[in-house]
Design a protein around this motif. Sequence first.
Motif, PDB file in Angstrom:
ATOM      1  N   LEU A  45       0.773  -1.243  -0.047  1.00 15.64           N
ATOM      2  CA  LEU A  45       0.097  -0.025   0.092  1.00 15.64           C
ATOM      3  C   LEU A  45       1.013   1.306  -0.021  1.00 15.64           C
ATOM      4  CD1 LEU A  45      -2.811  -1.213   2.396  1.00 15.64           C
ATOM      5  CD2 LEU A  45      -2.834  -1.016  -0.012  1.00 15.64           C
ATOM      6  N   GLU A  46       1.716   1.337  -0.947  1.00 15.19           N
ATOM      7  CA  GLU A  46       2.750   2.348  -1.084  1.00 15.19           C
ATOM      8  C   GLU A  46       2.136   3.819  -1.088  1.00 15.19           C
ATOM      9  OE1 GLU A  46       5.749   1.798  -4.051  1.00 15.19           O
ATOM     10  OE2 GLU A  46       5.895   3.979  -4.241  1.00 15.19           O
ATOM     11  N   ASP A  47       1.145   4.076  -1.451  1.00 16.61           N
ATOM     12  CA  ASP A  47       0.753   5.349  -1.450  1.00 16.61           C
ATOM     13  C   ASP A  47      -0.595   5.473  -0.128  1.00 16.61           C
ATOM     14  OD1 ASP A  47       0.488   5.333  -4.759  1.00 16.61           O
ATOM     15  OD2 ASP A  47       1.947   6.218  -3.485  1.00 16.61           O
ATOM     16  N   GLY A  48      -0.722   4.558   0.724  1.00 14.75           N
ATOM     17  CA  GLY A  48      -1.532   4.556   1.643  1.00 14.75           C
ATOM     18  C   GLY A  48      -2.718   4.310   1.301  1.00 14.75           C
ATOM     19  N   PRO A  49      -3.649   4.140   2.275  1.00 16.39           N
ATOM     20  CA  PRO A  49      -5.205   3.738   1.964  1.00 16.39           C
ATOM     21  C   PRO A  49      -5.914   5.078   1.248  1.00 16.39           C
ATOM     22  CG  PRO A  49      -4.913   4.096   4.416  1.00 16.39           C
ATOM     23  CD  PRO A  49      -3.258   4.099   3.665  1.00 16.39           C
ATOM     24  N   ARG A  50      -6.819   4.505   0.466  1.00 17.42           N
ATOM     25  CA  ARG A  50      -7.303   5.506  -0.356  1.00 17.42           C
ATOM     26  C   ARG A  50      -8.848   5.737   0.249  1.00 17.42           C
ATOM     27  NH1 ARG A  50      -5.914   4.067  -6.558  1.00 17.42           N
ATOM     28  NH2 ARG A  50      -3.609   3.761  -6.162  1.00 17.42           N
ATOM     29  N   TYR A 187      17.256  -1.400  -5.704  1.00 11.26           N
ATOM     30  CA  TYR A 187      18.304  -0.750  -6.197  1.00 11.26           C
ATOM     31  C   TYR A 187      19.147  -1.417  -7.326  1.00 11.26           C
ATOM     32  CZ  TYR A 187      23.253   0.915  -5.988  1.00 11.26           C
ATOM     33  OH  TYR A 187      24.388   1.590  -6.154  1.00 11.26           O
ATOM     34  N   LEU A 188      19.186  -2.312  -7.391  1.00  7.77           N
ATOM     35  CA  LEU A 188      19.654  -3.082  -8.811  1.00  7.77           C
ATOM     36  C   LEU A 188      18.794  -3.003 -10.110  1.00  7.77           C
ATOM     37  CD1 LEU A 188      21.032  -6.708  -7.603  1.00  7.77           C
ATOM     38  CD2 LEU A 188      22.293  -4.407  -7.830  1.00  7.77           C
ATOM     39  N   PHE A 189      17.521  -3.039  -9.992  1.00  3.20           N
ATOM     40  CA  PHE A 189      16.745  -3.095 -11.127  1.00  3.20           C
ATOM     41  C   PHE A 189      15.553  -1.688 -11.215  1.00  3.20           C
ATOM     42  CE2 PHE A 189      17.422  -7.483 -10.086  1.00  3.20           C
ATOM     43  CZ  PHE A 189      17.886  -8.037 -11.175  1.00  3.20           C
ATOM     44  N   TYR A 190      15.607  -0.762 -10.417  1.00  2.65           N
ATOM     45  CA  TYR A 190      14.721  -0.003 -10.495  1.00  2.65           C
ATOM     46  C   TYR A 190      15.847   1.578 -10.025  1.00  2.65           C
ATOM     47  CZ  TYR A 190      11.064  -3.057 -10.988  1.00  2.65           C
ATOM     48  OH  TYR A 190      10.208  -3.845 -11.395  1.00  2.65           O
ATOM     49  N   GLN A 191      17.125   1.383  -9.774  1.00  2.00           N
ATOM     50  CA  GLN A 191      17.566   2.371  -9.267  1.00  2.00           C
ATOM     51  C   GLN A 191      17.125   3.112  -7.990  1.00  2.00           C
ATOM     52  OE1 GLN A 191      16.821   2.015 -13.002  1.00  2.00           O
ATOM     53  NE2 GLN A 191      18.657   0.351 -12.429  1.00  2.00           N
ATOM     54  N   LYS A 192      16.366   2.565  -7.137  1.00  2.00           N
ATOM     55  CA  LYS A 192      16.120   3.085  -5.891  1.00  2.00           C
ATOM     56  C   LYS A 192      16.903   2.899  -4.706  1.00  2.00           C
ATOM     57  CE  LYS A 192      11.054   2.965  -7.247  1.00  2.00           C
ATOM     58  NZ  LYS A 192       9.654   2.551  -6.809  1.00  2.00           N
ATOM     59  N   ALA A 251       4.449  -3.442  -6.065  1.00  2.00           N
ATOM     60  CA  ALA A 251       4.585  -2.140  -6.179  1.00  2.00           C
ATOM     61  C   ALA A 251       4.479  -1.514  -7.456  1.00  2.00           C
ATOM     62  CB  ALA A 251       5.954  -1.581  -5.329  1.00  2.00           C
ATOM     63  N   SER A 252       5.160  -2.206  -8.533  1.00  2.00           N
ATOM     64  CA  SER A 252       5.213  -1.595  -9.908  1.00  2.00           C
ATOM     65  C   SER A 252       3.768  -1.736 -10.233  1.00  2.00           C
ATOM     66  CB  SER A 252       6.213  -2.700 -10.657  1.00  2.00           C
ATOM     67  OG  SER A 252       6.267  -2.410 -12.049  1.00  2.00           O
ATOM     68  N   MET A 259      -3.886   0.949  -8.619  1.00  2.00           N
ATOM     69  CA  MET A 259      -4.774   0.268  -7.771  1.00  2.00           C
ATOM     70  C   MET A 259      -4.099  -0.023  -6.468  1.00  2.00           C
ATOM     71  SD  MET A 259      -5.349  -3.145 -10.754  1.00  2.00           S
ATOM     72  CE  MET A 259      -6.625  -3.804  -9.649  1.00  2.00           C
ATOM     73  N   ASN A 260      -4.909  -0.291  -5.416  1.00  2.00           N
ATOM     74  CA  ASN A 260      -4.454  -0.361  -3.977  1.00  2.00           C
ATOM     75  C   ASN A 260      -4.311  -2.077  -3.740  1.00  2.00           C
ATOM     76  OD1 ASN A 260      -6.896  -1.762  -2.998  1.00  2.00           O
ATOM     77  ND2 ASN A 260      -7.742   0.395  -3.112  1.00  2.00           N
TER      78      ASN A 260
END
Length: 366
Positions: A45-50, A187-192, A251-252, A259-260
């Motif tokens: 729920l990366e963006d938190g509940p809607r 970090y390896l695949f999304y450069q985060k 997450a992706s 979508m949540n």
Amino acid sequence: MSQPSSPIKTRYPGRDSMVIDSLDINEKEGGRSDPSSVALLEMELEDGPRKQDYLDVEKQAGDGSRPRDKVRSSRARLTLWMTLNTIATVAIVFTNKAIFDDPSFRQSQVAFATFHLFITALTLYILSRPFISLFVPSPMRLRPMLPLATAMCLNVIFQNLSLTYSSITFYQIARILFTPMVALINYLFYQKSIPRNAAYTLLPMCLGVFVISYYEPKSTHHPEAEQTSMLSVILALTSVFIGSVYTVWIASYQRKYEMNGFQLLYNQAPIGGVMLMVLIPWTDRLPSVQTAPVDKWVMILFSGGLAALINLSQFFIIAGAGAVSSTVVGHVKTCAIVALGWIISRRPVTDRSALGVIIAISSIVV
């Protein structure tokens, strides 16, 4: 039974499980068990509940015009859901372990995962109906969902395999690696990247798991020692890797399709259940209804009920408390499962695996 981004964000801890058990939708809890989780399948729920999808408990609690008794009532309900979620997550791990300890059920991994996926699908379907309406379904086409549903199925099966061939303590401690593994994949695949100080806190987690992975197969002081071998270590690490990939994909998908977690799982669970059901004749040796112990069938039904309760309670926890409190609940579940597993196995405090347990638990608590 959260996904690390930059900085780390978590859904519900470790992931506890899904087990889908546990569907540890857990708990993929970055080492946090929700394990369950059949495992509980973990929902990012990366963006938190809607607001349109979840009960606005926080709004009720924060509205000064409402009587204080309503605020207290809201907090009391939230505490009740947290308590039920914790008890159900701990119970499902020990229940599934007891089921898999029976040789007649040990070779029914795919069928067991299928059962839990259908229980999850049914639970979410009921919660989405107009007379309850806890979230609004967002149907997706089959093709884009197949990769994610496949990852979900593998995640549930390997969680159960890890639980089957490991001690409960080792199984739960190994799941702590979800957090560093998810951070590494991002970090390896999304450069985060994550803050340097946050990265340093991941090192004790890895060290603790390494220590217990080294000493656990050598332990001879407890009845479960024979269950934890190099195969157990391999299955646990494989489960962590697959679960971490699945967590990152969640997450992706959420970002891509807006979508949540509940909407995403609503689409995944029935697809995954059908996929696994087709495999049962070729992968499982199902026990005979006449010869298998009756108490095991009761445990299977109980496990399904626990999975439904975990999904339902997690919904209210996220809606009413947010990601931080959800993470704290995940840590409590991890500590409870590890402690109970150690006590039940009657292992001495002097067991060398205890050092790894202390290091790993300290890293998530601190």
